[in-house]
Scaffold this active site. Sequence first.
Site, PDB file in Angstrom:
ATOM      1  N   GLU A  25     106.944  71.904  23.084  1.00 53.27           N
ATOM      2  CA  GLU A  25     108.341  71.962  23.533  1.00 53.27           C
ATOM      3  C   GLU A  25     109.315  71.713  22.384  1.00 53.27           C
ATOM      4  O   GLU A  25     110.351  71.076  22.542  1.00 53.27           O
ATOM      5  CB  GLU A  25     108.573  70.982  24.694  1.00 53.27           C
ATOM      6  CG  GLU A  25     107.760  71.362  25.927  1.00 53.27           C
ATOM      7  CD  GLU A  25     108.046  70.492  27.123  1.00 53.27           C
ATOM      8  OE1 GLU A  25     109.119  69.863  27.159  1.00 53.27           O
ATOM      9  OE2 GLU A  25     107.205  70.441  28.023  1.00 53.27           O
ATOM     10  N   GLY A  26     108.956  72.242  21.223  1.00 49.98           N
ATOM     11  CA  GLY A  26     109.781  72.112  20.032  1.00 49.98           C
ATOM     12  C   GLY A  26     109.201  71.093  19.073  1.00 49.98           C
ATOM     13  O   GLY A  26     109.219  69.896  19.347  1.00 49.98           O
TER      14      GLY A  26
END
Length: 634
Positions: free
Chosen positions: A440-441
Amino acid sequence: MSTETKPAEFELKIDTSKMSKEKAEAMLVAESSREMKWEHPSFAGGLFMGKFQTELITPYPEQSAEDKAIGDKLLDQVGNFLKANLDPDEVDRTREIPKKVMEGLTAMNLWAMKIPTQYGGLGLSQVNYSRVMALIASHCSSTAVLLSAHQSIGVPQPLKLFGTEEQKKKWLPRFAEGAISAFALTEPDVGSDPAKIGTTATPSPDGSHYLLNGRKLWCTNGPIADILVVMARTPPLLKNGREIPQITAFIVEKNMPGFEVVHRCDFMGIRGIQNGLLSFTNVKVPKENIILGVGKGLKLALTTLNTGRLTIPAASVGAGRQCLNIVRNWGNERVQWGLPVGKHEAVANKLAVMTASQFAMESVTWLASAMADRGGYDIRIEAAMAKLFCSETAWKLIDDTLQIRGGRGFERAESLKARGEKPIPVERMMRDHRINRIIEGTTDIMHLFLAREALDPHMEVAAELILKHAPLGRRVRAGIRMAEFYSTWYPKQWINASEFHTYPEFGPKLGNHMNYIERTSHRLAREIFHAMGMYQNSLERRQMILARYVEIGVELFAMSASCARAKMLTERNPGDPTPGHIANYFCKEAKRRVEALFTAQSDNDDRQANKIAKGLLNGDYKWMENDILLCYED
């Protein structure tokens, strides 16, 4: 943060004249997918602009008694079930979450935790959802990731946010029945660069459906998903002779012909997750399965992640709680040189940092979760900071826990159990939670994301002045607007009331920290402005400079949340001074880190590092690779 609305028709505000065609396209896709305006205030965003808006975080939000009772009841139910039915070490060994556990998750309606009750879900608040995920992650990370990927970024969340009523009625009730979802964006050759997405969705001649073709990699839950959100490239728009790439989000069901699970991936940690390589060959998807609209897929993904990212901080809180329990017991039990190890100063220092870091993680996580529940906040920066801060902090806590446990931390839990010791799974925790700094990043991408969002108010003011293709008249008007804004804004970053704010309601120690945060936010705003003036368009390439500014903002946010929460806890229990002591210690440590980051902006070796890295890539140092057996075919 600026509340000025961007033009309804997107126009790139960044000069791409010196960029390659490929990079310019990537920039266009990324910028057009960002949220177009700041409709609500952002406390964390304001820190980058010299705005210390304490009214946004004080009083620190407390969960209502009614909502807490709902969470307490569910936590008891989930905790008792997992303790009786789920052995996380067995999951790690077999790579399978038992069928009885999957059935139990369905029976407790955990696939529909955040789905409104009208569609059969539990309708949990974000705070209660975070509490449940922290509990599950403290026991079995694979199960936590299974539920998180399904709920936070899978079909339920984007459908709840952007789905039509017909779409919601069709799919949301299925999750209450046990259907599992997944989110498919990454591809074998595409990581964080959405402009390179190769999966295509070709519209049929009559426009009734699309043919989906391509491959998706690292799709968590993909091999067992019943329903997926799939990002695909639809035909580009043509504007002023320029093609604008379009990424669209489709709902795909596993029984659609042409969908295939090619491979299930096996990882270092969270080994029980179902994650794989998926293939789509002429998958016929009705146009009614598009969510939000054609070309709005990445916007959907980024908006969904605003709250979806909060699961990782919650999981980090669960891991941190487990770590504190482990080191507290071991620090008292293990005796070396006549003293429990926890009373030796070197270990005691680690214990203090771990305790304060855990307090800060919880403060940030519950604050951001409460903001999501209350509404009226723009939490894209808060959620990203929470993800960045908590994933990095939890990793340090686990590493220190392993160090304090020594050889027992390095030994697998099942091996410890086999020779008669407590099967404490520190080794597995380290493998399981390492992924949180990536998914998620990645930490590096979060730095860039936060830097872009932090610079947005400046881009709004100054963008047209630096755009070479902008007409002269527009550039002149932009120059006037810029002069008007900075003629009042900039002096305030030097001369303001921060020197006189004492925050007596926080007490002398925490009040001093609050004053430091306010003063430092002005300093941060000044330095960002100076860096923009010095580097102009090349600032986006100075990633280490941007990363340090982001880290300063993150530390200030964590300090603010910790002070606000300590104040709330002290007011609730006036006789307990410990929250204030812990927050005070965390802020002292954070202040040292902030000052070091400011110093490093001028006293660094970034250019030399870039030169050495270039030399490595060019093969200049291949002599340092001698006398090894290559682990792959060169």
